[in-house]
Design an enzyme around this catalytic site. Structure first.
Site, mmCIF file in Angstrom:
data_model
loop_
_atom_site.group_PDB
_atom_site.id
_atom_site.type_symbol
_atom_site.label_atom_id
_atom_site.label_comp_id
_atom_site.label_asym_id
_atom_site.label_seq_id
_atom_site.Cartn_x
_atom_site.Cartn_y
_atom_site.Cartn_z
ATOM 1 N N ARG A 1 32.389 -6.721 40.550
ATOM 2 C CA ARG A 1 30.990 -6.741 40.125
ATOM 3 C C ARG A 1 30.507 -8.195 40.164
ATOM 4 O O ARG A 1 31.289 -9.124 39.999
ATOM 5 C CB ARG A 1 30.847 -6.192 38.704
ATOM 6 N N ASP B 1 31.172 9.602 44.172
ATOM 7 C CA ASP B 1 30.144 10.363 43.458
ATOM 8 C C ASP B 1 29.296 11.250 44.367
ATOM 9 O O ASP B 1 28.661 12.192 43.899
ATOM 10 C CB ASP B 1 29.206 9.415 42.697
ATOM 11 N N THR C 1 31.442 6.077 48.162
ATOM 12 C CA THR C 1 31.511 6.346 46.729
ATOM 13 C C THR C 1 31.989 7.768 46.511
ATOM 14 O O THR C 1 31.574 8.674 47.244
ATOM 15 C CB THR C 1 30.144 6.163 46.046
ATOM 16 N N ARG D 1 29.403 9.923 37.610
ATOM 17 C CA ARG D 1 28.308 9.166 37.002
ATOM 18 C C ARG D 1 27.163 10.120 36.678
ATOM 19 O O ARG D 1 27.353 11.038 35.893
ATOM 20 C CB ARG D 1 27.884 8.023 37.930
ATOM 21 N N ASP E 1 25.015 2.906 45.705
ATOM 22 C CA ASP E 1 23.613 2.494 45.633
ATOM 23 C C ASP E 1 23.443 1.047 45.187
ATOM 24 O O ASP E 1 22.556 0.337 45.672
ATOM 25 C CB ASP E 1 22.805 3.443 44.742
ATOM 26 N N ASP F 1 26.459 10.576 45.706
ATOM 27 C CA ASP F 1 25.114 10.534 45.127
ATOM 28 C C ASP F 1 24.126 9.696 45.934
ATOM 29 O O ASP F 1 23.104 9.257 45.394
ATOM 30 C CB ASP F 1 25.193 9.990 43.695
ATOM 31 N N GLY G 1 32.446 0.428 42.945
ATOM 32 C CA GLY G 1 33.680 1.180 42.721
ATOM 33 C C GLY G 1 34.372 1.498 44.037
ATOM 34 O O GLY G 1 33.711 1.841 45.025
#
Length: 319
Positions: free
Chosen positions: A72, A127, A125, A171, A103, A129, A11
């Site tokens: 992707r 996120d 990202t 997410r 990740d 994360d 992303g």
């Protein structure tokens, strides 16, 4: 080392362009040639690779998204796909690769390193994360986008005396929800790292209503579940007029904040330094405002953790 490559994968996040710019210009400063890989690992396999010059990354530091695009790629998850990618790099004499992403992107960098091709990961990202870094590129911009949206929603929530449920991205990580909820004074913040009971959410809303509160804001991380479902339950169990807003991909776009631009520039530069130092299979990060590096294996093996003190504070301030 004479030639390196750079790609973005997964992303997109605001600040990726600033990171690309830093990699390219830091490398050229040190007399390296730099090649941009377009469309992530898919472009790596297909050979969509072009040499980048200083001017190639001019006027991009303030732009969202990624000039190298992203995609992707299921083929890259196979051994055959990974070996194809390495072959494409070797054709151009590229000796190492900087991978900017989350990740999943780091998993790809790890595989290439295991096959003997040096890679460094840069965490990009929204996120936030990725273990091993306090912040990832794009998180601050996405956070500010959410805050601006909630500020506007609060205006109409006040005018109409409504309860608003706002679903944010992230997410399986609750950082965006927690930070935005705390910054915007949300009455309830639901994150995947913490269990919740709908009865507690309802009780909090009813207590506020009983003391004369006219509106409420509930922030829900997408990893918890559907904001629409939660809004429906609130409406049914309280009879309070409830509306749901799913912010969606608006959170990924926009001009990166100063914080993200600086972070991306520092991390991109650090990645090149590690390659020049002969290191591979590492990720760069920032902890306590100090640039750090960790083995990608180590980072991927750890679990993302939420700031428990901040979560507790959000509950204490929303009584």
């Amino acid at each position: 080392m004479k030639r390196i490559g750079v790609l973005t994968s997964g992303g997109d996040s605001p600040g990726m362009n600033a990171a690309i710019r830093a990699v390219v210009r830091k490398a050229i400063f040190h007399k390296l040639e730099v090649y941009g890989v377009y469309y992530g690992y898919a472009g790596l396999i297909s050979g969509h690779i072009e040499k980048l010059e200083i001017g190639s990354v001019g006027d991009i530091i303030h732009r969202g998204g990624t000039m190298l695009y992203t995609a992707r790629c299921e083929e890259f998850k196979t051994l055959e796909g990974q070996l194809k990618a390495i072959e494409q790099l070797k054709k151009l004499g590229i000796e190492a690769l900087v991978v900017i992403g989350g990740d999943g992107s780091f998993q790809g960098a790890k595989k290439l390193t295991e096959h003997g091709f040096p890679c460094i990961g840069v965490p990009g990202t929204i996120d936030n994360d990725i273990p091993g870094t306090d912040f990832t590129i794009g998180f601050d911009t996405a956070l500010n986008t959410i805050i601006q949206a909630i500020d506007k929603i609060r205006d109409t929530a006040t005018s109409h005396e409504r309860t608003y449920v706002i679903e944010v991205m992230g997410r399986n990580a609750g950082d965006l929800a927690l930070w935005s909820g705390l910054a915007d004074g949300a009455e309830t913040i639901l994150i995947p790292e913490e269990n919740y009971e709908m009865s507690d959410v309802i009780a909090r809303l009813q207590r506020g209503h009983a003391r004369g509160k006219k509106h409420s804001i509930i922030v829900v991380a997408e990893g918890v579940g559907s904001g629409m479902d939660i809004g429906k339950q609130i409406q049914e169990q309280t009879s309070f007029e409830t509306r749901v807003t799913v912010l969606g991909h608006i959170q990924r776009g926009g001009s990166p904040t100063a914080s993200d631009r600086v972070l991306a520039s520092r991390l991109g530069s650090k990645a090149v330094e590690l390659l020049l130092d002969g290191q591979a299979g590492k990720m760069v990060g920032i902890q306590g405002n100090i640039l750090v590096s960790h083995d990608i294996d180590e980072a991927l093996a750890k679990k993302h953790l939420i700031d428990q003190d901040m979560y507790q504070l959000s509950k204490e301030l929303s009584i």
